[in-house]
Scaffold this motif. Structure first.
Motif, PDB file in Angstrom:
ATOM      1  N   SER A 146       1.052  -0.972   0.241  1.00  0.00           N
ATOM      2  CA  SER A 146       0.078  -0.263  -0.157  1.00  0.00           C
ATOM      3  C   SER A 146       1.066   1.539   0.033  1.00  0.00           C
ATOM      4  O   SER A 146       1.697   1.734   0.702  1.00  0.00           O
ATOM      5  CB  SER A 146      -1.149  -0.101   0.835  1.00  0.00           C
ATOM      6  N   VAL A 173       0.257  -5.500   2.784  1.00  0.00           N
ATOM      7  CA  VAL A 173      -1.309  -4.922   3.054  1.00  0.00           C
ATOM      8  C   VAL A 173      -1.624  -6.285   2.662  1.00  0.00           C
ATOM      9  O   VAL A 173      -2.863  -6.905   2.919  1.00  0.00           O
ATOM     10  CB  VAL A 173      -1.885  -4.231   2.435  1.00  0.00           C
ATOM     11  N   SER A 188      -0.168   4.045  -0.049  1.00  0.00           N
ATOM     12  CA  SER A 188      -0.581   5.711   0.950  1.00  0.00           C
ATOM     13  C   SER A 188      -0.164   5.345   2.165  1.00  0.00           C
ATOM     14  O   SER A 188      -0.266   6.220   2.555  1.00  0.00           O
ATOM     15  CB  SER A 188      -2.008   5.633   0.890  1.00  0.00           C
ATOM     16  N   GLN A 189       0.288   3.646   2.852  1.00  0.00           N
ATOM     17  CA  GLN A 189       0.420   3.378   4.022  1.00  0.00           C
ATOM     18  C   GLN A 189       1.368   3.132   4.018  1.00  0.00           C
ATOM     19  O   GLN A 189       2.466   2.783   5.576  1.00  0.00           O
ATOM     20  CB  GLN A 189      -0.605   2.901   4.731  1.00  0.00           C
ATOM     21  N   ASN A 190       2.083   2.928   2.884  1.00  0.00           N
ATOM     22  CA  ASN A 190       3.134   2.958   2.816  1.00  0.00           C
ATOM     23  C   ASN A 190       3.924   1.204   3.611  1.00  0.00           C
ATOM     24  O   ASN A 190       4.925   0.990   4.631  1.00  0.00           O
ATOM     25  CB  ASN A 190       5.025   3.830   3.851  1.00  0.00           C
ATOM     26  N   ARG A 191       3.498   0.243   3.363  1.00  0.00           N
ATOM     27  CA  ARG A 191       3.210  -0.820   4.123  1.00  0.00           C
ATOM     28  C   ARG A 191       2.727  -2.287   3.227  1.00  0.00           C
ATOM     29  O   ARG A 191       2.086  -1.640   2.187  1.00  0.00           O
ATOM     30  CB  ARG A 191       2.673  -1.023   5.801  1.00  0.00           C
TER      31      ARG A 191
END
Length: 374
Positions: free
Chosen positions: A341, A348, A343-346
């Motif tokens: 992700s 998912v 936007s979440q920089n992780r």
């Protein structure tokens, strides 16, 4: 004339008794001629009269029909000659007796006519038995080499045709074409309309094949909805494709069955010999591979065999076989590919990817084996 493996029916025994009595009569007459016995004419004629009564009983007995069952005359290559000999043996004594006795007394005339009538009845029954036996054998041969529903040749007749010297010579001269047909979505017709509609569809295709075949062609039903047309004398690929297209158009003519319209489609594979070393089975296999290509391309098409089609089909067959081995030996592995992700920089999640560790070809992606797997 008779097959010893069959049960000897009463008619046979009547005939055997009649022949024995004829022999006894001849012996008694011979003894009377050399004055070893002195018997009145009525006694001398008694064995002959009884012999022809036995012959008449054999001819009229119901078990005489069993002598015409398949197999009775089949193993006698000279059955017609033997039947003629039996006929002469039965009729000649009657004629001689009639000729010898007719000038003497009225009793001789009656006896001669009676013996002649009995002999004629026996000969007529023998001829009838021979005719029925030949008809029965011809019917059995036809049934063994033809499909019951359509009347077309079956695989046995196809095999026998390919084994003939004429077929082999035409293949060697590249003068024979093959069309392999398969009814499109035939299972759907059976499932939705019933097997009676399926049978009507098969007969419809058979009629189209007969109407679009030459006298020297061989038309066969080789499977449930599979048909084969062999065209001797066909050496041009263009002519073979024209024949196939005409056949496909004829089959597509709407079939009316039980107030319903059945749209019949077909896929066709065509092939010609690649060289003098091509065998009949190889020629049919080539047409079969072209047929599968036509079905893979969407059905309702005619495809002519090429070496490229052969390579693709062999590769798919080999791939399907290797897939079965791969499942049994657990040659598949799962690779997990992370899903990110931004936007979440992780991470998912992850995506599971199937990979085949082929023992000869190495790592294979799904695009290389999914078609064969399907």
């Amino acid at each position: 004339v008779f097959n010893p493996e069959k049960e000897l029916v009463p008619a046979f025994w009547f005939m055997l008794v009649g022949m024995t009595l004829l022999f006894v009569g001849d012996v008694v007459y011979m003894l009377a001629d050399i004055n070893l016995v002195q018997l009145p004419d009525r006694v001398l004629n008694l064995p002959y009269a009884m012999a022809y009564l036995a012959a008449g009983a054999a001819a009229l007995h119901v078990s005489m029909r069993k002598l015409s069952e398949p197999g009775e005359w089949r193993r006698a290559p000279a059955s017609r000659v033997r039947a003629a000999v039996v006929a002469v043996a039965l009729v000649t004594p009657a004629l001689l007796t009639f000729y010898d006795r007719s000038a003497a007394t009225s009793d001789g005339v009656v006896l001669g006519l009676l013996m002649l009538a009995m002999a004629a009845a026996a000969v007529a029954r023998i001829v009838q038995a021979l005719h029925l036996a030949e008809s029965s054998e011809a019917r059995l041969i036809f049934q063994a080499n033809h499909d019951d529903l359509t009347g077309l040749g079956n695989r046995k007749k196809l095999t026998r045709f390919l084994a003939t010297t004429t077929a082999k010579a035409r293949i060697a001269r590249n003068e024979i074409g093959v069309l392999q047909l398969d009814i499109d979505k035939f299972k759907d017709i059976n499932d939705t309309l019933g097997h009676a509609a399926g049978d009507a569809t098969l007969v419809h295709v058979a009629q189209a094949l007969r109407a679009n075949s030459a006298p020297q062609d061989l038309v066969c039903r080789t499977g449930g909805d599979e048909f084969l047309l062999i065209c001797p004398g066909m050496s041009s690929g263009d002519q073979l494709m024209e024949r196939a297209e005409a056949l496909r158009a004829a089959i597509q003519t709407p079939l009316t069955w039980s107030s319903q319209i059945i749209d019949v489609g077909t896929s066709i594979g065509a092939s010609l010999p690649e060289g003098p070393d091509t065998s009949g089975e190889a020629l049919i296999q080539m047409a079969d591979q072209a047929l599968y290509t036509a079905k893979d391309q969407g059905r309702g098409q005619v495809v002519f065999y090429t070496p490229h089609i052969g390579k693709v089909q062999k590769s798919q067959i080999r791939m399907a076989r290797d897939l079965q081995i791969a499942v049994a030996k657990e040659q598949f592995e799962i690779y997990l590919q992370p899903q990110l992700s931004l936007s979440q920089n992780r991470i998912v999640g992850c995506e599971a990817l199937l990979r085949w560790i082929h023992p000869e070809r190495g790592l294979l992606l799904p695009g290389e084996f999914l078609i064969a797997a399907e």
